[in-house]
Design an enzyme around this catalytic site. Structure first.
Site, mmCIF file in Angstrom:
data_model
loop_
_atom_site.group_PDB
_atom_site.id
_atom_site.type_symbol
_atom_site.label_atom_id
_atom_site.label_comp_id
_atom_site.label_asym_id
_atom_site.label_seq_id
_atom_site.Cartn_x
_atom_site.Cartn_y
_atom_site.Cartn_z
ATOM 1 N N ASN A 33 0.848 -1.188 0.000
ATOM 2 C CA ASN A 33 0.000 0.000 0.000
ATOM 3 C C ASN A 33 0.886 1.241 0.000
ATOM 4 O OD1 ASN A 33 -1.958 1.949 0.370
ATOM 5 N ND2 ASN A 33 -2.386 1.408 2.501
ATOM 6 N N TRP A 34 0.968 1.895 -1.153
ATOM 7 C CA TRP A 34 1.838 3.063 -1.272
ATOM 8 C C TRP A 34 1.297 4.274 -0.533
ATOM 9 C CZ3 TRP A 34 3.562 3.415 -7.130
ATOM 10 C CH2 TRP A 34 4.256 2.243 -7.461
ATOM 11 N N LYS A 35 0.004 4.273 -0.208
ATOM 12 C CA LYS A 35 -0.654 5.431 0.414
ATOM 13 C C LYS A 35 -0.437 6.673 -0.469
ATOM 14 C CE LYS A 35 -0.156 3.157 4.857
ATOM 15 N NZ LYS A 35 0.036 3.278 6.317
ATOM 16 N N HIS A 40 -9.478 0.772 5.388
ATOM 17 C CA HIS A 40 -8.176 0.987 6.013
ATOM 18 C C HIS A 40 -8.336 1.908 7.217
ATOM 19 C CE1 HIS A 40 -4.001 2.251 6.554
ATOM 20 N NE2 HIS A 40 -3.662 1.167 5.873
ATOM 21 N N GLU A 77 -6.737 4.357 8.273
ATOM 22 C CA GLU A 77 -6.598 5.786 7.984
ATOM 23 C C GLU A 77 -7.882 6.354 7.386
ATOM 24 O OE1 GLU A 77 -1.866 5.045 7.194
ATOM 25 O OE2 GLU A 77 -3.186 5.487 5.496
ATOM 26 N N GLU A 79 -5.496 -5.112 10.898
ATOM 27 C CA GLU A 79 -4.599 -4.030 11.292
ATOM 28 C C GLU A 79 -4.673 -3.819 12.809
ATOM 29 O OE1 GLU A 79 -4.410 -0.411 8.460
ATOM 30 O OE2 GLU A 79 -6.529 -0.897 8.661
ATOM 31 N N GLY A 96 3.022 2.660 14.012
ATOM 32 C CA GLY A 96 3.587 3.985 14.206
ATOM 33 C C GLY A 96 3.527 4.486 15.642
ATOM 34 N N SER A 99 2.595 -3.249 10.224
ATOM 35 C CA SER A 99 4.005 -2.862 10.076
ATOM 36 C C SER A 99 4.939 -4.059 9.908
ATOM 37 C CB SER A 99 4.455 -2.020 11.279
ATOM 38 O OG SER A 99 3.679 -0.850 11.388
ATOM 39 N N GLY A 139 2.869 -1.368 4.405
ATOM 40 C CA GLY A 139 2.869 0.072 4.212
ATOM 41 C C GLY A 139 4.237 0.578 3.815
ATOM 42 N N GLY A 140 4.938 1.193 4.762
ATOM 43 C CA GLY A 140 6.207 1.848 4.470
ATOM 44 C C GLY A 140 7.232 0.983 3.761
#
Length: 253
Positions: free
Chosen positions: A9-11, A97, A99, A169, A175, A215, A236-237
């Site tokens: 997921n590049w967001k 998601h 977010e 999630e 984070g 993560s 994610g990251g």
């Protein structure tokens, strides 16, 4: 045998040129996907057609949108419908998601409509669920996640549900400096599968892919993916770094 999936997921990151370079770097790693293994790249909307073009000759590689509208069409400025995504041959869409839930107030009811839209146009939802820190600390995470499932995807028929991928999630471990152990991940994945079994039966539950979205990194992916009810990851990251993403994919086994 259920699918094993690593989805990146590049967001809201990368320019088109950077995204193209990232995909090319991943492809140049020469990954050999096993039977039932998939890699999904969830790019921002403007890059979906380019990503689809770059991946078209690579079996096992698919493209996902990061969201879709809850309505079919109409006066909804800035929204992107599932029908639009279908028209450019998008394979998956991430829905629910954490977010989107937090920043855009997406409710379980809205997500149920989005799931219906995606399925109506042949796009497979990657449905996200999971609990925040206060729920985990209260020990009510199972009831919280069960409610998300019940109100957003358990209205589906058995045939419709077979097209769903679930991503768990642990919001409290993303984070925050806190870490979900592989045992905690396995416990929740097993609980989610038990809820699916109670609703749709053991056969469908055994074939439902449940991804871990907390993560995952090259250093912990192997341990997580070794859990019996963890079928891959929503990354994610680490999906923005080709070497890291490739390393995670290789941990699928």
């Amino acid at each position: 045998m259920r699918k094993k999936i690593v989805a990146g997921n590049w967001k809201m990151n990368l320019t088109l040129a950077q995204g193209e370079q990232l995909i090319n770097d991943i492809l140049q790693a020469g990954l050999k996907l096993g039977e039932g293994q998939e890699v999904v790249v969830a790019t921002p909307f403007p890059y979906l057609t380019k990503a689809k073009s770059l991946l078209k000759n690579y079996p096992g590689f698919f493209v996902a949108a990061q969201n879709c509208a809850s309505e079919k069409s109409g006066a909804y400025t800035g929204e992107v419908s599932a029908e639009m995504l279908q028209s450019i041959n998008v394979d998956y869409v991430i829905l629910g998601h954490s977010e989107r839930r937090e920043y855009f107030q997406e409710s379980n009811a809205i997500l149920a409509k989005k799931v219906d839209q995606a399925l109506a146009f042949g796009i497979k939802p990657i449905f996200c669920c999971g609990e925040p820190l206060n729920i985990r600390e209260a020990g009510t995470q199972n009831a919280f996640v069960a409610k998300q499932l019940e109100e957003s995807i358990f209205h589906l028929s058995a045939e419709e549900f077979k097209k769903i991928v679930i991503a768990y999630e642990p919001i409290w471990a993303i984070g925050t400096g806190l870490t979900a152990s592989s045992a905690q991940a396995q416990d929740m994945h097993a609980f989610i599968r038990s809820q699916v079994a109670a609703k749709y039966g053991n056969e469908i539950a055994l074939h439902t892919t449940i991804l871990y979205g907390g993560s995952a990194k090259p250093g912990n992916a192997a341990e997580l993916f070794a859990c019996p009810d963890v079928d891959g990851g929503l990354i994610g990251g680490a999906s923005l770094v080709a070497a890291d993403f490739v390393s995670i994919i290789q941990k699928l086994g």
